[in-house]
Every structure is written in structure tokens, then in C-alpha cells.
Design a protein around this motif. Structure first.
Motif, PDB file in Angstrom:
ATOM      1  N   PHE A  81       1.182  -1.356  -0.008  1.00 48.68           N
ATOM      2  CA  PHE A  81       0.096   0.077   0.160  1.00 48.68           C
ATOM      3  C   PHE A  81       1.160   0.720   0.278  1.00 48.68           C
ATOM      4  O   PHE A  81       1.409   0.977   0.892  1.00 48.68           O
ATOM      5  N   TRP A  82       0.513   2.569  -1.233  1.00 48.06           N
ATOM      6  CA  TRP A  82       1.530   3.286  -0.853  1.00 48.06           C
ATOM      7  C   TRP A  82       1.237   3.942   0.158  1.00 48.06           C
ATOM      8  O   TRP A  82       0.170   4.548   0.018  1.00 48.06           O
ATOM      9  N   GLU A  83       1.461   4.554   1.254  1.00 48.70           N
ATOM     10  CA  GLU A  83       1.081   5.412   2.472  1.00 48.70           C
ATOM     11  C   GLU A  83       1.157   6.068   2.474  1.00 48.70           C
ATOM     12  O   GLU A  83       1.134   7.258   2.793  1.00 48.70           O
ATOM     13  N   PHE A  91      -0.413   8.285   1.085  1.00 47.55           N
ATOM     14  CA  PHE A  91      -2.144   9.180   0.840  1.00 47.55           C
ATOM     15  C   PHE A  91      -2.650   8.331   1.846  1.00 47.55           C
ATOM     16  O   PHE A  91      -3.322   7.374   2.245  1.00 47.55           O
ATOM     17  N   ARG A  92      -3.182   9.592   2.575  1.00 44.83           N
ATOM     18  CA  ARG A  92      -3.584   9.679   3.469  1.00 44.83           C
ATOM     19  C   ARG A  92      -4.987   9.619   4.424  1.00 44.83           C
ATOM     20  O   ARG A  92      -5.541  10.858   3.476  1.00 44.83           O
ATOM     21  N   ASN A 115      -5.979   7.125  -1.091  1.00 48.31           N
ATOM     22  CA  ASN A 115      -5.373   6.219  -0.952  1.00 48.31           C
ATOM     23  C   ASN A 115      -5.594   5.333  -0.915  1.00 48.31           C
ATOM     24  O   ASN A 115      -5.375   4.378  -2.283  1.00 48.31           O
ATOM     25  N   LYS A 116      -7.323   4.439  -1.280  1.00 50.08           N
ATOM     26  CA  LYS A 116      -7.868   3.303  -2.018  1.00 50.08           C
ATOM     27  C   LYS A 116      -7.710   3.373  -3.812  1.00 50.08           C
ATOM     28  O   LYS A 116      -7.396   2.701  -3.723  1.00 50.08           O
ATOM     29  N   SER A 141      -5.609   4.938  -5.581  1.00 51.88           N
ATOM     30  CA  SER A 141      -4.170   4.644  -6.249  1.00 51.88           C
ATOM     31  C   SER A 141      -4.091   3.574  -6.028  1.00 51.88           C
ATOM     32  O   SER A 141      -3.825   2.579  -6.917  1.00 51.88           O
ATOM     33  N   TRP A 142      -4.195   2.585  -4.823  1.00 49.32           N
ATOM     34  CA  TRP A 142      -3.881   1.630  -4.392  1.00 49.32           C
ATOM     35  C   TRP A 142      -4.910   0.455  -5.537  1.00 49.32           C
ATOM     36  O   TRP A 142      -3.837  -0.185  -5.991  1.00 49.32           O
TER      37      TRP A 142
END
Length: 180
Positions: A96-98, A100-101, A106-107, A109-110
Motif C-alpha cells: 500500500f502506498w502509504e 496517501f492518507r 489512498n484506496k 491509487s491502490w
């Protein structure tokens, strides 16, 4: 393969507090019960597909109308903005690319990365979830907008044109709505 779990939410009246909860005994235990609450009329029409009216890109590719009558899993196509609830084998997941919070990229991009990594998306016709509503923090101040612009720039430079292009040879194309 990612197995999509269709998401639904309780409808609220205009003057009702969005964070007011629903009692667990009111949650439909099976698909046939849920469909009565989605397609019913008047006071029986209290459940809707999750955020379909406010952010159709997020869950629209689930193809809810198809799900209503489906008896077998069906494949759906990835489109930019798709951020379903899903089940996967965690052994093969990309990290997970952390960066983006919170509520920004966040979701999204994943799921885009999963598409580039070759995952296919299949909707399970026998299960669903009910999202429990909560208040969303809406901060339209200058600092927040600046932070979101920075995250979008980070998405384009480091994540999309850097990491994704180097790792998978493609990007999540916000313009066309697909991966390439």
C-alpha cells in the motif's frame, strides 16, 4: 483476482443526523432481504448502493443492477476512481502506498495499482456489506486545499509517473479513466 463485495448504505432524510446509527437487528441478513430495502417503496426504501449518487466513479463499476439478479460471479472493468471493498489473497498484494492518507487518493491509487499489476475484478453475487454512515470531515480551508493539491501532485509525479511506470510500465490515467 480481487473479489468485489458490493457496498450499500442507509438512506437518511435531509434533516436527519448522518451519524445516527442503524441498529444491527435492522440490517438485512441476506440478499433477498436487502433487495426489498433497496427496491421497496416509501418507508421500505431505506438502503441504497454506497455513494452511487455522490461519487458514482467509486462504486459504479460494481454494476449494482446486474448484481441484483446475478447468481454467478461476474467480471467488471477497472475505471479511474473505482474504490470498491474487496477481498484478495494478501500474499500477492503490492504494498500500500502509504503517502496517501485520509480521504484523498489512498484506496483509489491502490486499486489502480492492482489493475496495472494484472488483477481482475469480479463481483460476488452472494455477499454484500452495509457501510455504517459517519460524518465526513469537510474542511475547505486554504491549508487543506493546498495539502490536497500537494497529494495530487505527488500522485502524478512520484506514484503515477514514477513508481507505477517503473514497476508496471503503465500509469493510472485520470483523463481516460483506465490504466495504460
Amino acid at each position: 483476482m480481487a473479489l468485489i463485495v458490493p457496498a450499500f448504505e442507509r438512506k437518511h432524510s435531509k434533516d436527519e443526523d448522518v451519524s445516527s446509527s442503524i441498529e444491527s437487528f435492522l440490517l438485512p441478513p441476506q440478499k433477498s432481504d436487502l433487495l426489498l430495502l433497496v427496491t421497496g417503496s416509501g418507508s421500505n426504501n431505506i438502503i441504497a448502493p454506497f455513494h452511487l449518487k455522490t461519487f458514482s466513479k467509486g462504486h459504479g463499476p460494481t454494476e449494482y443492477r446486474r448484481w441484483y439478479t446475478a447468481t454467478e460471479p461476474y467480471k467488471v472493468e477497472y475505471a479511474y476512481g473505482f474504490e470498491p471493498y474487496f477481498v484478495v489473497n494478501k500474499e500477492s498484494l503490492p504494498p500500500f502506498w502509504e503517502f496517501f492518507r485520509g480521504r484523498h487518493l489512498n484506496k483509489l491509487s491502490w486499486v489502480g495499482e492492482l489493475s496495472l499489476a494484472g488483477y481482475t475484478f469480479h463481483v460476488d453475487p452472494s455477499c454484500f456489506l452495509i457501510h455504517i454512515n459517519h460524518k465526513y470531515f469537510k474542511d475547505n480551508n486554504r491549508k487543506t486545499r493546498r495539502h490536497e493539491r500537494k497529494m495530487t501532485q505527488e500522485f502524478e509525479t512520484r506514484f503515477n509517473n514514477g513508481y507505477l511506470r517503473e514497476t508496471y510500465g503503465g500509469i493510472v490515467d485520470r483523463g481516460s479513466g483506465s490504466t495504460r
